[in-house]
Enzyme design. Structure first.
Site, PDB file in Angstrom:
ATOM      1  N   SER A 173       0.829  -1.209   0.000  1.00 44.18           N
ATOM      2  CA  SER A 173       0.000   0.000   0.000  1.00 44.18           C
ATOM      3  C   SER A 173       0.860   1.255   0.000  1.00 44.18           C
ATOM      4  CB  SER A 173      -0.912   0.021   1.225  1.00 44.18           C
ATOM      5  OG  SER A 173      -1.784  -1.076   1.214  1.00 44.18           O
TER       6      SER A 173
HETATM    7  N1  SAH Z   1      -0.907  -4.229   4.001  1.00 44.56           N
HETATM    8  C1  SAH Z   1      -0.407  -4.795   2.780  1.00 44.56           C
HETATM    9  C2  SAH Z   1      -1.451  -4.615   1.703  1.00 44.56           C
HETATM   10  C3  SAH Z   1      -1.334  -5.632   0.645  1.00 44.56           C
HETATM   11  S1  SAH Z   1      -2.609  -5.524  -0.588  1.00 44.56           S
HETATM   12  C4  SAH Z   1       0.891  -4.134   2.364  1.00 44.56           C
HETATM   13  O1  SAH Z   1       1.022  -2.920   2.539  1.00 44.56           O
HETATM   14  O2  SAH Z   1       1.762  -4.804   1.826  1.00 44.56           O
HETATM   15  C5  SAH Z   1      -3.921  -6.420   0.185  1.00 44.56           C
HETATM   16  C6  SAH Z   1      -3.650  -7.859   0.501  1.00 44.56           C
HETATM   17  O3  SAH Z   1      -4.904  -8.448   0.895  1.00 44.56           O
HETATM   18  C7  SAH Z   1      -3.155  -8.693  -0.661  1.00 44.56           C
HETATM   19  O4  SAH Z   1      -1.937  -9.296  -0.302  1.00 44.56           O
HETATM   20  C8  SAH Z   1      -4.254  -9.742  -0.876  1.00 44.56           C
HETATM   21  O5  SAH Z   1      -3.770 -11.009  -1.303  1.00 44.56           O
HETATM   22  C9  SAH Z   1      -4.902  -9.797   0.498  1.00 44.56           C
HETATM   23  N2  SAH Z   1      -6.272 -10.329   0.522  1.00 44.56           N
HETATM   24  C10 SAH Z   1      -7.255 -10.170  -0.388  1.00 44.56           C
HETATM   25  N3  SAH Z   1      -8.383 -10.808   0.011  1.00 44.56           N
HETATM   26  C11 SAH Z   1      -8.088 -11.388   1.208  1.00 44.56           C
HETATM   27  C12 SAH Z   1      -8.831 -12.201   2.122  1.00 44.56           C
HETATM   28  N4  SAH Z   1     -10.100 -12.542   1.892  1.00 44.56           N
HETATM   29  N5  SAH Z   1      -8.211 -12.612   3.254  1.00 44.56           N
HETATM   30  C13 SAH Z   1      -6.912 -12.287   3.513  1.00 44.56           C
HETATM   31  N6  SAH Z   1      -6.160 -11.521   2.680  1.00 44.56           N
HETATM   32  C14 SAH Z   1      -6.734 -11.079   1.543  1.00 44.56           C
END
Ligand code: SAH
Length: 217
Positions: free
Chosen positions: A68
């Site tokens: 993010s």
């Molecule tokens: N906080 C992270 C954001 C990553 S993007 C960072 O800054 O790196 C959001 C993440 O949510 C992705 O890795 C995606 O695979 C995950 N995601 C999507 N749906 C999900 C679910 N149902 N349960 C757990 N993770 C999920």
């Protein structure tokens, strides 16, 4: 946390990023301090992108997901009104950067990721950095009932709706921050669970997240 792989250039770039976030309206000193301390470049899988780590932008981390944007991380963390010792559930571990920011602020973090390769890579990364966050490969729509209730719940992917399980796993007085919306843009929603059980919902502007999807992969 070790600072292996950190250097003066990165530290300087982080200080400039903190100034940029202040200019953009982030005022929570503890959040800014944590952003100033966590080496974001070490959360990039693609080392070629590391020189961009302190730009206020999202970047790819594999599996079609992104780390993010720092402003978004800071904004969501500020909305959490986090205190040292809070028990926090994070949905969407991704790179682990947000997880590390929460841990740097003294939270005890449980984090769920649905993509197994990301879960594995990030677990190794956070362990190597000395973080004690508990990571799980699973479906965030279900939350993590085994360790509930949580003081704070943070969702870092765009949810089509507010999952009941996440509200149920919030302790009275707790706060859930979740981007909600099925299209390209989500509303940042903050739900406070009052001590009498009442739910107070606020909206805090528009953001763009990768979608929250059911079923682990
Ligand atoms: N906080 C992270 C954001 C990553 S993007 C960072 O800054 O790196 C959001 C993440 O949510 C992705 O890795 C995606 O695979 C995950 N995601 C999507 N749906 C999900 C679910 N149902 N349960 C757990 N993770 C999920």
């Amino acid at each position: 946390m070790t600072v292996g792989g950190d250097d003066y250039r990165s530290q300087g770039a982080r200080r400039r990023l903190v100034q940029e976030l202040k200019t953009k309206g982030i005022g929570d000193a503890a959040v800014l301090e944590a952003v100033g301390r966590v080496p974001r470049h070490l959360f990039f899988e693609d080392t070629a992108l590391r020189s961009h780590a302190y730009e206020d932008k999202a970047f790819p981390i594999g599996c079609g997901q992104t780390i993010s944007q720092p402003y978004t991380v800071a904004f969501q963390t500020q909305l959490l009104e986090l205190r040292r010792g809070h028990r926090v559930l994070e949905v969407g571990t991704g790179s682990g950067y947000q997880t590390a920011v929460l841990a740097a602020m003294g939270a005890k973090v449980w984090s769920i990721e649905r993509h197994r390769p990301l879960y594995l890579a990030t677990r190794g990364r956070l362990e190597a950095m000395g973080h004690k966050a508990a990571l799980y490969h699973g479906d965030g729509f279900l939350g993590l009932p085994a360790y509930a209730p949580y003081d704070r719940v943070l969702v870092t992917c765009g949810a089509p709706f507010v999952p009941d399980a996440l509200v149920e796993q919030l302790r009275p007085g707790g706060i859930l921050v979740i981007p909600v919306g099925e299209g390209a843009v989500q509303r940042m929603v903050r739900i406070r669970r009052e001590v009498d059980g009442a739910l107070v919902r606020e909206e805090h502007g528009d953001f763009r997240f990768v979608p929250m999807l059911a079923h682990r992969q």
